[in-house]
Design an enzyme around this catalytic site. Sequence first.
Site, mmCIF file in Angstrom:
data_model
loop_
_atom_site.group_PDB
_atom_site.id
_atom_site.type_symbol
_atom_site.label_atom_id
_atom_site.label_comp_id
_atom_site.label_asym_id
_atom_site.label_seq_id
_atom_site.Cartn_x
_atom_site.Cartn_y
_atom_site.Cartn_z
ATOM 1 N N LYS A 68 -3.174 -2.099 22.815
ATOM 2 C CA LYS A 68 -4.323 -1.194 22.715
ATOM 3 C C LYS A 68 -5.545 -1.906 23.253
ATOM 4 O O LYS A 68 -5.790 -3.062 22.911
ATOM 5 C CB LYS A 68 -4.552 -0.869 21.219
ATOM 6 C CG LYS A 68 -5.609 0.176 20.984
ATOM 7 C CD LYS A 68 -4.997 1.555 20.952
ATOM 8 C CE LYS A 68 -6.015 2.659 20.936
ATOM 9 N NZ LYS A 68 -6.713 2.901 22.217
ATOM 10 N N LYS A 104 -6.177 -4.693 27.812
ATOM 11 C CA LYS A 104 -7.507 -4.366 28.350
ATOM 12 C C LYS A 104 -7.348 -3.981 29.804
ATOM 13 O O LYS A 104 -6.403 -4.424 30.476
ATOM 14 C CB LYS A 104 -8.436 -5.586 28.254
ATOM 15 C CG LYS A 104 -9.908 -5.215 28.248
ATOM 16 C CD LYS A 104 -10.325 -4.713 26.888
ATOM 17 C CE LYS A 104 -11.758 -4.253 26.868
ATOM 18 N NZ LYS A 104 -12.178 -3.922 25.496
ATOM 19 N N ASN A 219 -23.201 3.267 23.492
ATOM 20 C CA ASN A 219 -22.424 3.880 22.416
ATOM 21 C C ASN A 219 -22.519 3.068 21.121
ATOM 22 O O ASN A 219 -22.932 3.573 20.075
ATOM 23 C CB ASN A 219 -20.961 3.986 22.901
ATOM 24 C CG ASN A 219 -20.034 4.495 21.810
ATOM 25 O OD1 ASN A 219 -19.870 3.853 20.785
ATOM 26 N ND2 ASN A 219 -19.449 5.646 22.014
HETATM 27 P P1 NAD Z 1 -21.997 1.281 26.787
HETATM 28 O O1 NAD Z 1 -21.683 1.281 28.234
HETATM 29 O O2 NAD Z 1 -22.047 2.574 26.061
HETATM 30 O O3 NAD Z 1 -23.398 0.546 26.546
HETATM 31 C C1 NAD Z 1 -23.680 -0.716 27.047
HETATM 32 C C2 NAD Z 1 -25.162 -0.966 26.826
HETATM 33 O O4 NAD Z 1 -25.460 -2.313 27.226
HETATM 34 C C3 NAD Z 1 -26.078 -0.060 27.643
HETATM 35 O O5 NAD Z 1 -27.205 0.279 26.863
HETATM 36 C C4 NAD Z 1 -26.528 -0.961 28.797
HETATM 37 O O6 NAD Z 1 -27.787 -0.584 29.320
HETATM 38 C C5 NAD Z 1 -26.596 -2.288 28.084
HETATM 39 N N1 NAD Z 1 -26.511 -3.429 29.000
HETATM 40 C C6 NAD Z 1 -25.755 -3.571 30.117
HETATM 41 N N2 NAD Z 1 -25.998 -4.754 30.690
HETATM 42 C C7 NAD Z 1 -26.904 -5.376 29.911
HETATM 43 C C8 NAD Z 1 -27.573 -6.614 29.969
HETATM 44 N N3 NAD Z 1 -27.333 -7.458 30.957
HETATM 45 N N4 NAD Z 1 -28.459 -6.903 28.988
HETATM 46 C C9 NAD Z 1 -28.696 -6.050 27.975
HETATM 47 N N5 NAD Z 1 -28.113 -4.859 27.879
HETATM 48 C C10 NAD Z 1 -27.236 -4.523 28.832
HETATM 49 O O7 NAD Z 1 -20.949 0.265 26.131
HETATM 50 P P2 NAD Z 1 -20.455 0.202 24.630
HETATM 51 O O8 NAD Z 1 -19.224 0.994 24.520
HETATM 52 O O9 NAD Z 1 -21.609 0.448 23.712
HETATM 53 O O10 NAD Z 1 -20.023 -1.346 24.544
HETATM 54 C C11 NAD Z 1 -20.964 -2.366 24.279
HETATM 55 C C12 NAD Z 1 -20.234 -3.603 23.801
HETATM 56 O O11 NAD Z 1 -19.500 -3.266 22.629
HETATM 57 C C13 NAD Z 1 -19.204 -4.163 24.788
HETATM 58 O O12 NAD Z 1 -19.145 -5.569 24.652
HETATM 59 C C14 NAD Z 1 -17.907 -3.573 24.324
HETATM 60 O O13 NAD Z 1 -16.783 -4.351 24.718
HETATM 61 C C15 NAD Z 1 -18.134 -3.616 22.831
HETATM 62 N N6 NAD Z 1 -17.290 -2.677 22.095
HETATM 63 C C16 NAD Z 1 -17.412 -1.326 22.265
HETATM 64 C C17 NAD Z 1 -16.569 -0.486 21.566
HETATM 65 C C18 NAD Z 1 -16.684 1.015 21.669
HETATM 66 O O14 NAD Z 1 -15.952 1.705 20.932
HETATM 67 N N7 NAD Z 1 -17.583 1.551 22.462
HETATM 68 C C19 NAD Z 1 -15.591 -1.018 20.717
HETATM 69 C C20 NAD Z 1 -15.514 -2.390 20.551
HETATM 70 C C21 NAD Z 1 -16.363 -3.211 21.265
#
Ligand code: NAD
Length: 430
Positions: A68, A104, A219
């Site tokens: 996953k 991944k 998100n």
């Molecule tokens: P997303 O694409 O919805 O949001 C990413 C955010 O990070 C955006 O606001 C973007 O503008 C910002 N960003 C991008 N580059 C940046 C930088 N250099 N400096 C500061 N901000 C920056 O992504 P997401 O789903 O919210 O994921 C964010 C993190 O959380 C990732 O590391 C992801 O692996 C982790 N994560 C997400 C989920 C999920 O369910 N969405 C689950 C587990 C882990």
Amino acid sequence: MAGPILARAIAKLEEAARYVAPDPEVLERLKHPEAVLQVWIPVRMDDGAQQIFSGFRVRHTNVRGPAKGGIRFHPDVDLDEIEALAVWMTFKCAVVGIPFGGAKGGVIVNPKELSRLELERLSRGYIEKIADFIGPEIDVPAPDVYTNERVMGWMMDEYSIIRRRRTPAVITGKPIELGGSVGRDDATGRGAFLCVQELQRLHHWNPATMTVAVQGFGNAGQAIAKLLHDGGYRVVAVSDSQGGIHRPEGFDVPSLVQYKNDTRHLEAVYCEGTVCEAVDADRITNEELLELDVDLLIPAALEGVITGENAERVRARTVVEVANGPTTPDSDAVLESHGITVVPDILANAGGVTVSYFEWVQNRTGDYWSLEEVHRRLAEKMVDAFTAVREVATELDVSLRTDAYVHGLRRLCAAISAGGTSSYFRQPER
Ligand code: NAD
């Protein structure tokens, strides 16, 4: 040879193994992915030209269940990063005790430069290339950085077309109308919030006196900022890829979320109805945000942002890793020596994959749950995992991160050893 990010993931595995003393065969198994696929996806662009994008899918292990892990669309994606993220997924699923292994995927692309139709063609093209590598019983993708529920919907549809049967359980994080689960949208932030609530209970925090900075306002970042705001915490700084805003009095987070999602810009605003009014806030860089004097620092963007170089300047009392791998190992030691508690990614952001698991279960049974049911089950899983990691902490005098790895590794060892290792097979027959 392992790249630098994968080497970090393996080093952590080896460190945890010192406390678990697994059968050497178990450790060897976990150091290698089960399969790696690289694909090249030709996409017809809107101007008629063909452009070829490169992508990956890595399956680390499915020893505890189907693999996953999310799909990332980002210009800096490479195989090293995807392999490491797959290892972290294996541990995350083991820590929260859901029956999945780790995987991944990613595509090297800046999705902001694509039109919506180009993005759809790329999403479908990627699935066409990896269709034989994934499946509800094999490997179940989900959203990650710069992919969202609409992209998951296109991908599920493409897989269903290829298989000639509707297969919602092939991918999670879908729109609710296409078989998604209620409560998946804010599950990652909610899972992290549940960890904060456990810390609040243990340390008798008063939220009204607690300040928070959140890096990344997508998100996951938006969801935890909103839940903390609703819980009475003062969110004083947020940022996105363009930079951040800081306001010591705190922000009205729902207004920020509304404005950011309506305009794609991050401004300090209060919204009433559809009217948003600007309020005073300082512009800060993403680097400055990490060094603010706050109680809770929440990196929720990309990996490797707290490093050996800037860790000395981190003044937060607690770091909750909503992003995957935001803290490098050399910075970990510095944060620990400063008495900063780090709630590690494999625990803090496990809420997303937990509700993804709920979505997969609902798709396979056809029985769809209420939001209350999803929240109740998520809270149960997160609090159980948090408690189990804390129990390891009472046994070992190490960081919460190592405690979480030890807890996950014990479960992985049990699963791999159940099939028999050399110590079993070499025993003389009776
Ligand atoms: P997303 O694409 O919805 O949001 C990413 C955010 O990070 C955006 O606001 C973007 O503008 C910002 N960003 C991008 N580059 C940046 C930088 N250099 N400096 C500061 N901000 C920056 O992504 P997401 O789903 O919210 O994921 C964010 C993190 O959380 C990732 O590391 C992801 O692996 C982790 N994560 C997400 C989920 C999920 O369910 N969405 C689950 C587990 C882990």
